[in-house]
Design an enzyme around this catalytic site. Structure first.
Site, PDB file in Angstrom:
ATOM      1  N   GLY A 131       0.824  -1.217   0.000  1.00 16.96           N
ATOM      2  CA  GLY A 131       0.000   0.000   0.000  1.00 16.96           C
ATOM      3  C   GLY A 131       0.846   1.249   0.000  1.00 16.96           C
ATOM      4  O   GLY A 131       1.031   1.893   1.033  1.00 16.96           O
ATOM      5  N   SER A 133       1.385   3.617  -3.410  1.00 14.65           N
ATOM      6  CA  SER A 133       0.888   4.644  -4.324  1.00 14.65           C
ATOM      7  C   SER A 133      -0.529   5.108  -3.965  1.00 14.65           C
ATOM      8  O   SER A 133      -1.362   4.321  -3.515  1.00 14.65           O
ATOM      9  CB  SER A 133       0.860   4.114  -5.762  1.00 14.65           C
ATOM     10  OG  SER A 133       2.159   3.875  -6.215  1.00 14.65           O
ATOM     11  N   GLU A 248      12.646  -4.867  -2.982  1.00 19.48           N
ATOM     12  CA  GLU A 248      11.754  -4.915  -4.136  1.00 19.48           C
ATOM     13  C   GLU A 248      12.507  -4.722  -5.451  1.00 19.48           C
ATOM     14  O   GLU A 248      12.120  -5.263  -6.482  1.00 19.48           O
ATOM     15  CB  GLU A 248      10.678  -3.831  -3.985  1.00 19.48           C
ATOM     16  CG  GLU A 248       9.684  -3.805  -5.133  1.00 19.48           C
ATOM     17  CD  GLU A 248       8.529  -2.852  -4.883  1.00 19.48           C
ATOM     18  OE1 GLU A 248       8.292  -2.478  -3.725  1.00 19.48           O
ATOM     19  OE2 GLU A 248       7.870  -2.474  -5.860  1.00 19.48           O
TER      20      GLU A 248
END
Lengths: 379, 233
Positions: A131, A133, A248
């Protein structure tokens, strides 16, 4: 950034055996369906496969045994991940939970959170979404406006997330929210771990230009979550998210996710390829080989407990460019009809359409280059 | 980097600095020709990791002297050239960073402009890729005791990757330098012109791409990954 060393990729244990075992497992368990599902395979959802992979010990590998993990070295996990991607296995369901949410819960989460979530993640059964953007906070992530106010009953959340990959099949969201009233930019942010079946949460699909449902809008309307939903330190959300983005951006998925196209190209070219095909295969192979070296070095630096933000950005930038370039260059040389149904044509079409997203997801090309420039000592 | 290699690099820097004016003689006298010769034969007993480190320095300081030829035989020249190129590219990047952080236009350093930052980021990625290629090639060569047949895949991939980086690296280095980088007086051409030369030496792009492409085609689609992972890590 200058002069920073290449970290030797030196995982413990018998890596050849690890690869051989996994390949044998995949030969039995990997679904042999549509070849297109093998391209961009970390977006391919298959809960049955994820569960089987978890049962075989290939999910949550680095988590401690007491949380259901395998207590394996991060570079052993890296080897497993690159094998899964090269094979085009459908790892999308558990991908985010395994890659970043699990490690973040282990690092910053409370004992209660670890016991509650990590075993399900390691089983390949509990899925997570990111969560970050929001409509007004894309590349400018510090513009996050979703709020969480502390009340006697817990945190009350209001706001909206967008472009949330996998929210529709995920059980939890690790969200970056503004917990401090009146705070601005990257101060006053915290991370909350939100069960997505909590009342007041609405998830709406956004269909992408390939016709797929990967991302979503997620609305929070007076959503009440317990005090224990806070992950790590209140107000330290920005720092924690930065660590999360390191996980990421650094992985082999940034250069290996469309390996299926290179495989199909080589098979279509045959053992005695035309000169222009041999040249293209040679150039793509050299690029992929160099990217693999960079990616392994970055993983080794991460495993050594250092912050490879700049190196991870280099891998992402070059990997994205490689993966976007590949279908274009293949199309320029191979005579393939848009509607042809052979493997190469189907992969080509799918990746040409999917590839614009590669330099958007996980940080745009411009943002990534900005991070690299800052690492060079510019700005 | 090991202490022994650090010392070797310090020596190389000092000797090559002398060689800039004196020519190859001090490099020969310092014994760099014995770098790969085993200690049992009164050599230095170094490995290709050492050669890679030394040639990256040579690529910056004495790109026009035959240091690579002094250290290694003909069959290893493509690999040696990758190291020279990695060094020269690192220097081109370093000069470019210094220049844009120093040179002011429109009232601020060039490095403050996003267009310049984005260009240098692109260049840095290419340089990092070539450095990684040179390091990976070195570890393969050392694993197979400098058998160039056993390291044929890595030699081809590394030289091809380095060749392809030259266009980007030299172009951006000159672009961000402006006119001063095009002068005889300024040091940039001392690395960019050798880079242009090395791209075509010991196998240009077409040569290595065709060779590597045929090798990979013979492996088959799934065979590429198996071969790549069997060769290292």
């Amino acid at each position: 950034m200058q002069g920073f060393a290449l970290y030797p990729f030196d995982p413990p244990g018998d890596i050849a055996a690890l690869r051989a075992d996994l390949r044998a497992w995949l030969a039995v368990n990997q679904p042999q369906g549509d070849v297109v599902a093998q391209a961009n395979c970390w977006a391919s959802f298959d809960a049955g496969f994820s569960r089987a992979l978890g049962a075989a010990g290939y999910v949550g590998m680095t988590l401690p045994v007491r949380y259901g993990g395998g207590d394996r070295h991060p570079l052993e996990r890296y080897v497993v991940i690159e094998e899964l991607l090269a094979a085009g296995a459908p790892v999308g369901a558990h991908w985010i939970a395994d890659r970043q949410t699990g490690p973040l819960i282990l690092r910053y989460g409370s004992e209660e959170q670890r016991e509650r979530y990590l075993p399900g993640i390691a089983k390949g059964e509990l899925y997570a979404c990111i969560g970050l953007s929001e409509p007004g906070a894309g590349s400018d992530l510090a513009a996050v406006r979703t709020t969480a106010r502390e009340t006697p009953d817990g945190w009350r959340i209001n706001g909206q997330k967008i472009w949330t990959t996998g929210a529709h099949f995920s059980h939890i969201m690790l969200a970056l929210v503004r917990t401090e009233e009146g705070s601005e930019r990257n101060a006053g942010l915290s991370q909350l771990l939100i069960d997505l079946d909590t009342p007041g949460i609405t998830i709406r699909p956004i269909i992408d230009m390939a016709g797929h449902h990967d991302f979503n809008e997620v609305f929070f309307d007076d959503v009440l979550v317990p005090h224990g939903a806070l992950v790590g330190e209140r107000g330290q959300g920005w720092k924690q998210v930065t660590a999360e983005l390191g996980l990421e951006r650094s992985g082999p998925e940034r250069y290996l996710s469309s390996h299926a196209l290179l495989v199909a190209l080589i098979d279509a070219a045959g053992p005695d390829p035309a000169p222009e095909l041999a040249t293209l295969i040679g150039e793509l192979t050299a690029e992929m080989w160099a990217l693999r070296q960079l990616s392994m070095s970055t993983a080794a630096k991460l495993a050594a407990g250092e912050d490879p933000m700049v190196e991870a950005s280099v891998v992402k930038e070059l990997g994205n460019a490689f993966e976007q370039d590949m279908p274009r260059r293949v199309q320029a040389i191979v005579d393939s009809g848009w509607d042809d149904e052979d493997d190469l044509a189907k992969l080509l079409r799918a990746l040409l359409i999917a590839s614009p997203s590669f330099s958007l997801r996980g940080g745009t090309r411009e943002v990534i280059r900005g991070i690299i420039a800052r690492g060079l000592g510019l700005r | 980097m090991s202490a022994a290699r650090e010392m070797l690099c310090d020596t190389a820097r000092a000797v090559f600095a002398e060689a800039v004016t004196a020519g190859i003689a001090p490099v020969e006298e310092a014994g760099f020709g014995l770098l790969l010769v085993p200690e049992t034969e009164n050599g230095f007993g170094g490995d290709w990791g050492d050669v890679n480190a030394v040639l990256q320095i040579a690529g910056v300081v004495v790109p026009d002297l035959p240091v690579a030829e002094l250290i290694a035989g003909e069959a290893l020249q493509p690999a040696a050239t990758v190291s020279l190129m990695a060094g020269a590219m690192g220097q081109a990047l370093s000069l470019s960073i210094d220049h844009v952080n120093t040179r002011q236009q429109f009232g601020r350093p060039l490095g403050k402009f996003q267009a310049v930052q984005q260009s240098l980021a692109v260049m840095a990625c290419e340089v990092r890729a070539v450095e990684a290629a040179a390091a990976a090639l070195a570890s393969r060569l050392d694993a197979v005791r400098l058998d160039v047949i056993a390291a044929d895949f890595e030699i081809a991939a590394a030289k091809l990757r380095a060749n392809r980086a030259v266009g980007v690296v030299a172009a951006i280095a000159h672009q961000v330098h402006g006119a001063i980088g095009f002068t005889e007086e300024y040091d940039l051409h001392r690395v960019t012109v050798p880079l242009m030369r090395w791209r075509g030496a010991h196998g240009n792009d077409a040569f290595w791409a065709a060779r590597l492409g045929r090798q990979v085609a013979a492996l088959g689609g799934r065979g590429l990954w198996k071969a790549m992972t069997a060769r290292g890590a």
